[in-house]
Design an enzyme around this catalytic site. Structure first.
Site, PDB file in Angstrom:
ATOM      1  CB  CYS A  65     -18.731 -56.253 -46.983  1.00 12.46           C
ATOM      2  SG  CYS A  65     -20.384 -56.683 -46.416  1.00 12.46           S
ATOM      3  CG  HIS A 121     -18.102 -54.772 -51.389  1.00 11.38           C
ATOM      4  ND1 HIS A 121     -18.750 -54.945 -50.188  1.00 11.38           N
ATOM      5  CD2 HIS A 121     -18.185 -53.445 -51.667  1.00 11.38           C
ATOM      6  CE1 HIS A 121     -19.209 -53.777 -49.759  1.00 11.38           C
ATOM      7  NE2 HIS A 121     -18.875 -52.849 -50.645  1.00 11.38           N
TER       8      HIS A 121
END
Length: 487
Positions: A65, A121
């Site tokens: 990610c 993130h």
């Protein structure tokens, strides 16, 4: 007065000539999880958009990610931002460095209204790393890497907290499903948009990343066709995304924006097999450097795409979006550090070949070494790394999961021979062998040598890895029960 009117007319035409840009990023989405790749998951809206645009079938992302998001927003490989190793966990004081301007910074400077809706993130331990300080006018979503889709709560190393924000303010959401919240927010932004500014909306959905959760109505449509529980729940999450993307595109059309829009859909990495994802027929899984971890589902559509209904086999990487979209936004690159991406608009449009011959899939010096280093090698082959050069791909160290995906029609999976676990060099011709069945490293030693030298050159250009230890001061209990900046 005449000249003022003329100047206003010219400026108005410039604004209108700048395209609206909508970028949809989905999380842990496998190669075999979209309808047009033969999936049993229904994605009618995504299929329709892709069929009316350009499917990117030689497009690469990163295996997990944070790395993909850092490459997308900075246009730079992880080795040049210090994010070579792993994801940014909630309590780790790490982030995309502020000396790397983001794609949102440059598009915002070009006069756009910029919005981020979904998963960040990219670090938040200081306020300077929050989305609203990295080029986005507004932010609606969460900061950590994953959380419950309904409760919006995340636990990490014994620390637990809520995570949902509107701009920089913590909010509570009455336990509503995240995909629904994000789709609705994107539609609201479009509906309220003033046409005096071009629009950039980045929608990094949380789904279909685990935990496997979705409203019952999405899951139930697969109860007679998908026997595996994980796969069935995952399919429901994908269907929720498909519906949300359909709502977003309809809002653009109702608002009269579609004809002047570039609409991009991308995954951030391959599917996680143990959590319902499927990359069949590609080899590998999320987290690894085989094709199943890094070959991305992607397409471009919208009114400004003229070569509709086409498939691009041109080599492309997620870092390429930065120069491609900043140029389309008529932005500049003042203050931008050297980019690893290429402007791919002519390639996407079918007018030229891709300017890219090389992709550095990654070099992770902190990953556990595997095997013995190849004698007389310019690069330590124990290191986890992968690189693509034209049709060839070289992998070193531990490439990740060593299984093929289960065939969704038979449920059978082919295992890689056990002796390969001692290997640390693989060479594949991806054009001829996209399933990575035939290792050519012993037969093509000169190509191996040349590609190891490429890795060595990239390694010399890298900055030190930044991956600090967990900080107990990150504990949400110290900030009203919410994850957020703590330094």
């Amino acid at each position: 007065m005449f000249y003022l009117v003329l100047l206003f007319a010219v400026l108005h035409d410039v604004v209108l000539s700048k395209p609206n840009i909508i970028f949809i990023l989905v999380d842990d989405y496998g190669f075999n999880d979209i309808g047009y790749h033969g999936s049993e998951i229904h994605t009618p809206n995504l299929d329709s958009l892709a069929n009316d645009g350009v499917k990117l079938e030689n497009y690469y992302v990163q295996p997990i990610c944070t790395p993909t998001r850092s490459c997308l927003l900075s246009g730079r490989y992880q080795i040049h931002t210090g994010l070579q190793h792993g994801n940014i966990a909630p309590s780790i004081p790490n982030a995309l460095p502020t000396d790397s301007l983001t794609i949102a910074d440059k598009i915002q400077q070009a006069g756009y209204s910029t919005h981020c809706v979904g998963k960040w993130h990219l670090g938040f331990y200081k306020k300077e790393f929050l989305p609203t300080r990295r080029g986005f006018d507004t932010f609606y979503g969460f900061l950590v890497g994953s959380k419950s889709h309904y409760q919006h709560r995340r636990c990490h190393k014994g620390m637990c907290g809520l995570d949902f924000r509107q701009n920089e303010r913590q909010i509570r959401t009455n336990r509503e499903y995240s995909t629904t919240l994000f789709s609705r927010r994107a539609v609201d932004i479009i509906n309220s948009h003033q046409s005096s500014q071009p629009l950039f909306v980045y929608v990094p959905y949380q789904a279909p990343h685990s935990p496997l959760q979705a409203p019952k109505r999405y899951i139930d449509q697969y109860k007679n066709t998908i026997p595996d529980k994980n796969r069935r729940q995952y399919a429901g999450m994908v269907s929720a995304i498909d519906e949300g993307v359909g709502n977003i595109t309809r809002a653009l059309k109702r608002k009269g924006l579609w004809d002047n829009t570039i609409f991009i859909f991308s995954t951030d990495n391959g599917g996680q097999i143990s959590r319902g994802g499927n990359n069949y027929p590609l080899r590998g899984n999320k987290g690894g450097n085989f094709e199943g971890g890094i070959r991305g589902v992607g397409f471009v559509c919208g009114g400004l795409v003229k070569n509709k209904g086409t498939v691009s086999q041109e080599l492309m990487h997620v870092t390429d979006w930065f120069p491609t979209l900043v140029n389309q936004a008529q932005g500049n690159f003042v203050g931008v550090k050297p980019l690893d991406g290429f402007d791919q608009w002519n390639s996407i449009s079918g007018r030229e070949k891709s300017p890219r011959e090389v992709i550095l899939h990654g070099i992770d010096p902190l990953a556990r070494p595997q095997g013995k280093s190849l004698l007389n090698s310019s690069f330590d082959t124990r290191t986890k790394a992968a690189i693509r050069y034209k049709d060839y791909k070289l992998l070193t160290g531990n490439p990740g999961y060593k299984t093929y995906n289960p065939n969704p029609r038979t449920g059978l999976a082919r295992k890689i021979p056990e002796e390969s676990r001692k290997k640390n060099v693989w060479l594949f011709n991806i054009k001829d062998d996209p399933l990575e069945t035939t290792d050519l490293s012993a037969r093509r030693p000169q190509i191996v040598k040349e590609m190891l030298e490429m890795l060595a050159q990239f390694e010399k250009s890298s900055v030190p890895v930044r991956y600090p230890r967990s900080d107990p001061q990150a504990n949400p209990e110290l900030r009203g029960g919410f994850w957020g900046p703590w330094r």
